[in-house]
Scaffold this motif. Structure first.
Motif, PDB file in Angstrom:
ATOM      1  N   LYS A 169       0.826  -1.204   0.000  1.00 30.62           N
ATOM      2  CA  LYS A 169       0.000   0.000   0.000  1.00 30.62           C
ATOM      3  C   LYS A 169       0.863   1.259   0.000  1.00 30.62           C
ATOM      4  CE  LYS A 169      -4.015  -1.999   2.374  1.00 30.62           C
ATOM      5  NZ  LYS A 169      -4.735  -2.127   3.665  1.00 30.62           N
ATOM      6  N   ASN A 170       1.914   1.250   0.800  1.00 32.29           N
ATOM      7  CA  ASN A 170       2.799   2.421   0.852  1.00 32.29           C
ATOM      8  C   ASN A 170       3.463   2.682  -0.491  1.00 32.29           C
ATOM      9  OD1 ASN A 170       2.220   2.876   3.545  1.00 32.29           O
ATOM     10  ND2 ASN A 170       4.050   1.863   4.316  1.00 32.29           N
ATOM     11  N   ARG A 171       3.901   1.621  -1.156  1.00 34.17           N
ATOM     12  CA  ARG A 171       4.552   1.812  -2.457  1.00 34.17           C
ATOM     13  C   ARG A 171       3.548   2.328  -3.497  1.00 34.17           C
ATOM     14  NH1 ARG A 171       7.493   0.225   0.903  1.00 34.17           N
ATOM     15  NH2 ARG A 171       7.398   2.452   1.281  1.00 34.17           N
ATOM     16  N   ALA A 172       2.314   1.824  -3.429  1.00 36.28           N
ATOM     17  CA  ALA A 172       1.298   2.278  -4.387  1.00 36.28           C
ATOM     18  C   ALA A 172       0.997   3.754  -4.200  1.00 36.28           C
ATOM     19  CB  ALA A 172       0.025   1.447  -4.230  1.00 36.28           C
ATOM     20  N   VAL A 173       0.963   4.204  -2.939  1.00 38.25           N
ATOM     21  CA  VAL A 173       0.711   5.626  -2.666  1.00 38.25           C
ATOM     22  C   VAL A 173       1.903   6.462  -3.106  1.00 38.25           C
ATOM     23  CG1 VAL A 173       0.360   7.344  -0.858  1.00 38.25           C
ATOM     24  CG2 VAL A 173      -0.910   5.187  -0.784  1.00 38.25           C
ATOM     25  N   GLU A 174       3.108   6.020  -2.779  1.00 36.58           N
ATOM     26  CA  GLU A 174       4.316   6.787  -3.086  1.00 36.58           C
ATOM     27  C   GLU A 174       4.493   7.018  -4.579  1.00 36.58           C
ATOM     28  OE1 GLU A 174       7.466   4.623  -1.263  1.00 36.58           O
ATOM     29  OE2 GLU A 174       6.888   5.193   0.782  1.00 36.58           O
ATOM     30  N   GLN A 175       4.129   6.049  -5.399  1.00 40.45           N
ATOM     31  CA  GLN A 175       4.329   6.200  -6.837  1.00 40.45           C
ATOM     32  C   GLN A 175       3.178   6.942  -7.517  1.00 40.45           C
ATOM     33  OE1 GLN A 175       4.591   2.121  -8.127  1.00 40.45           O
ATOM     34  NE2 GLN A 175       2.406   1.919  -8.486  1.00 40.45           N
ATOM     35  N   SER A 176       2.139   7.260  -6.748  1.00 39.92           N
ATOM     36  CA  SER A 176       1.006   8.001  -7.308  1.00 39.92           C
ATOM     37  C   SER A 176       1.233   9.497  -7.159  1.00 39.92           C
ATOM     38  CB  SER A 176      -0.295   7.602  -6.601  1.00 39.92           C
ATOM     39  OG  SER A 176      -0.311   8.081  -5.262  1.00 39.92           O
ATOM     40  N   ARG A 177       0.441  10.290  -7.867  1.00 36.29           N
ATOM     41  CA  ARG A 177       0.626  11.740  -7.856  1.00 36.29           C
ATOM     42  C   ARG A 177      -0.626  12.510  -7.457  1.00 36.29           C
ATOM     43  NH1 ARG A 177       2.638  11.540 -13.903  1.00 36.29           N
ATOM     44  NH2 ARG A 177       1.294   9.708 -13.728  1.00 36.29           N
ATOM     45  N   GLY A 178      -1.721  11.821  -7.217  1.00 39.96           N
ATOM     46  CA  GLY A 178      -2.984  12.493  -6.948  1.00 39.96           C
ATOM     47  C   GLY A 178      -3.039  13.194  -5.604  1.00 39.96           C
ATOM     48  N   GLU A 179      -3.909  14.194  -5.526  1.00 35.97           N
ATOM     49  CA  GLU A 179      -4.108  14.934  -4.276  1.00 35.97           C
ATOM     50  C   GLU A 179      -4.944  14.127  -3.297  1.00 35.97           C
ATOM     51  OE1 GLU A 179      -5.962  19.242  -2.755  1.00 35.97           O
ATOM     52  OE2 GLU A 179      -6.060  18.665  -4.877  1.00 35.97           O
ATOM     53  N   PHE A 180      -5.830  13.265  -3.813  1.00 39.12           N
ATOM     54  CA  PHE A 180      -6.682  12.430  -2.977  1.00 39.12           C
ATOM     55  C   PHE A 180      -6.379  10.961  -3.240  1.00 39.12           C
ATOM     56  CE2 PHE A 180      -8.890  16.433  -3.119  1.00 39.12           C
ATOM     57  CZ  PHE A 180      -9.457  16.562  -1.854  1.00 39.12           C
ATOM     58  N   LEU A 181      -6.590  10.148  -2.223  1.00 34.50           N
ATOM     59  CA  LEU A 181      -6.307   8.716  -2.310  1.00 34.50           C
ATOM     60  C   LEU A 181      -7.600   7.931  -2.117  1.00 34.50           C
ATOM     61  CD1 LEU A 181      -3.169   8.655   0.018  1.00 34.50           C
ATOM     62  CD2 LEU A 181      -3.181   8.821  -2.489  1.00 34.50           C
ATOM     63  N   CYS A 182      -7.861   6.993  -3.005  1.00 29.60           N
ATOM     64  CA  CYS A 182      -9.025   6.120  -2.919  1.00 29.60           C
ATOM     65  C   CYS A 182      -8.514   4.680  -2.899  1.00 29.60           C
ATOM     66  CB  CYS A 182      -9.942   6.348  -4.123  1.00 29.60           C
ATOM     67  SG  CYS A 182     -11.396   5.266  -4.176  1.00 29.60           S
ATOM     68  N   PHE A 183      -8.713   3.980  -1.792  1.00 30.70           N
ATOM     69  CA  PHE A 183      -8.169   2.628  -1.643  1.00 30.70           C
ATOM     70  C   PHE A 183      -9.191   1.587  -2.089  1.00 30.70           C
ATOM     71  CE2 PHE A 183      -5.757   5.219   1.312  1.00 30.70           C
ATOM     72  CZ  PHE A 183      -4.459   4.765   1.131  1.00 30.70           C
ATOM     73  N   LEU A 184      -8.678   0.513  -2.668  1.00 28.60           N
ATOM     74  CA  LEU A 184      -9.535  -0.589  -3.088  1.00 28.60           C
ATOM     75  C   LEU A 184      -8.726  -1.877  -3.042  1.00 28.60           C
ATOM     76  CD1 LEU A 184     -12.301  -1.500  -4.331  1.00 28.60           C
ATOM     77  CD2 LEU A 184     -11.185  -1.287  -6.571  1.00 28.60           C
ATOM     78  N   ASP A 185      -9.238  -2.880  -2.311  1.00 25.84           N
ATOM     79  CA  ASP A 185      -8.582  -4.181  -2.284  1.00 25.84           C
ATOM     80  C   ASP A 185      -8.884  -4.940  -3.563  1.00 25.84           C
ATOM     81  OD1 ASP A 185      -7.623  -3.571   0.186  1.00 25.84           O
ATOM     82  OD2 ASP A 185      -8.897  -4.953   1.303  1.00 25.84           O
ATOM     83  N   ALA A 186      -7.989  -5.847  -3.919  1.00 21.29           N
ATOM     84  CA  ALA A 186      -8.098  -6.558  -5.196  1.00 21.29           C
ATOM     85  C   ALA A 186      -9.350  -7.414  -5.300  1.00 21.29           C
ATOM     86  CB  ALA A 186      -6.858  -7.428  -5.402  1.00 21.29           C
ATOM     87  N   ASP A 187      -9.889  -7.854  -4.161  1.00 19.86           N
ATOM     88  CA  ASP A 187     -11.033  -8.760  -4.206  1.00 19.86           C
ATOM     89  C   ASP A 187     -12.381  -8.070  -4.019  1.00 19.86           C
ATOM     90  OD1 ASP A 187     -10.338  -8.101  -1.646  1.00 19.86           O
ATOM     91  OD2 ASP A 187     -10.437 -10.129  -0.829  1.00 19.86           O
ATOM     92  N   ASP A 188     -12.400  -6.740  -3.980  1.00 16.18           N
ATOM     93  CA  ASP A 188     -13.643  -5.998  -3.794  1.00 16.18           C
ATOM     94  C   ASP A 188     -14.005  -5.215  -5.063  1.00 16.18           C
ATOM     95  OD1 ASP A 188     -13.811  -6.897  -1.124  1.00 16.18           O
ATOM     96  OD2 ASP A 188     -12.439  -5.312  -0.492  1.00 16.18           O
ATOM     97  N   VAL A 189     -15.246  -4.744  -5.110  1.00 17.81           N
ATOM     98  CA  VAL A 189     -15.749  -4.029  -6.294  1.00 17.81           C
ATOM     99  C   VAL A 189     -16.383  -2.721  -5.849  1.00 17.81           C
ATOM    100  CG1 VAL A 189     -17.313  -4.103  -8.272  1.00 17.81           C
ATOM    101  CG2 VAL A 189     -16.237  -6.212  -7.451  1.00 17.81           C
ATOM    102  N   MET A 190     -16.014  -1.615  -6.490  1.00 15.99           N
ATOM    103  CA  MET A 190     -16.633  -0.345  -6.117  1.00 15.99           C
ATOM    104  C   MET A 190     -17.665   0.077  -7.151  1.00 15.99           C
ATOM    105  SD  MET A 190     -13.570   2.430  -6.567  1.00 15.99           S
ATOM    106  CE  MET A 190     -12.919   2.943  -8.142  1.00 15.99           C
TER     107      MET A 190
END
Length: 313
Positions: free
Chosen positions: A50-71
């Motif tokens: 999760k930390n690496r995914a956030v660090e490599q992103s550039r957005g002002e807001f963060l929306c988390f989603l686990d691989a096995d769920d659907v939004m």
């Protein structure tokens, strides 16, 4: 623009193939896709990924989603609108459980908490009052906490983050629309975390944030859970316990003796009827298991949650 940030942490299944197939259609929809894959001898853990995914992103807001769920299609827009008004908040949402018959009591609890209870019922065994796969927040919330624990498998990284966020006076909000399908299956990472690990973390947080400011308190439940709670307290906190309270006539007007204690004489705590309990209280009762009788008894005392009592069950 929506950016999809993916970090694959030494996956041994078909995740990388699935992700690669989705990149072109996401890009055609105008999404920016950032993907990093690591192949180590063993995964580094959920918090690390999760930390690496956030660090490599550039957005002002963060929306988390686990691989096995659907939004749901409207999730990002609706939570973004709420997060814009509260940049120091973790914003969750209501969810649909799949399959529907799994964790019925937990789902009802999480989806019906009031705004005030989102901040109060944080010491219960259910975990964060807004489940992690629904989290949406400003990047500064993540930065303020310092990211997720990277201690690896068996670490409740979401609960650690959640407690740290609250200690920093962060807020918790929930969008009242059902914006996520939360899937239940035996292979979910959450089942790899030992219950005692979570219990110890909850105890530590309750002592640090609540019990340290109480001069004395009562434990509601003279049975197994209440006694375990008492034994788990620090010696300083144990000395603040003035009584257990219960409804069982066989226990009332007797004492609980802490036989495992090395103190002499061994600590003895009186057990009284709940109507004689002196607040504040820590309530170690499970909800919705007595046909409403416990809830009725609690309501009859006209106590204020967060001031006169906290739930720990």
């Amino acid at each position: 623009m929506v950016e999809v940030s993916l970090f694959l942490d030494s996956c041994t299944d078909a995740s990388e193939t699935v992700v690669q197939q989705w990149i072109p259609p996401l890009q055609r929809k105008g999404c920016c896709v950032t993907l990093t894959t690591e192949h180590n001898s063993s995964p580094r853990g959920v918090g690390y990924a999760k930390n690496r995914a956030v660090e490599q992103s550039r957005g002002e807001f963060l929306c988390f989603l686990d691989a096995d769920d659907v939004m749901m299609p409207t999730r990002i827009r609706k939570q973004y609108e709420l997060a814009c008004k509260a940049s120091n908040a973790i914003v969750g949402c209501r969810f649909v459980r799949d399959p529907p018959e799994s964790t019925v009591r937990f789902t009802r609890w999480a989806n019906t908490l009031t705004q005030e209870q989102l901040q109060l019922q944080v010491f219960m065994s259910h975990g964060p009052t807004v489940i992690m796969p629904t989290w949406f927040c400003h990047r500064r919330v993540f930065d303020h906490v310092g990211g997720f624990s990277e201690e690896g498998a068996g670490t409740p990284e979401d609960l650690i983050f959640f407690f740290h966020h609250l200690r920093l006076r962060g807020k918790v909000l929930r969008h009242d629309d059902e914006l996520l399908v939360y899937r239940y299956h035996p292979q979910a990472t959450t089942f790899s975390i030992d219950e005692q690990t979570i219990w110890d973390l909850r105890m530590k947080e309750l002592e640090a944030r609540v019990l340290c400011s109480w001069e004395a308190f009562t434990i509601w439940n003279a049975g197994k859970q209440g006694r375990k709670f008492y034994r788990s307290l620090s010696k300083e906190a144990q000395r603040k316990v003035v009584a257990f309270c219960d409804v069982d006539a066989k226990k009332i007007n007797s004492f609980y003796t802490y036989e495992e204690s090395l103190e002499r004489p061994k600590p003895k705590v009186p057990i009284v009827h709940f109507t004689e309990a002196r607040p504040p209280l820590v309530i170690c009762m499970k909800l919705e298991l007595t046909g409403g009788k416990f809830e009725e008894n609690l309501a009859s005392l006209k106590l204020e949650e967060g001031k006169d009592y906290h739930l720990f069950n």
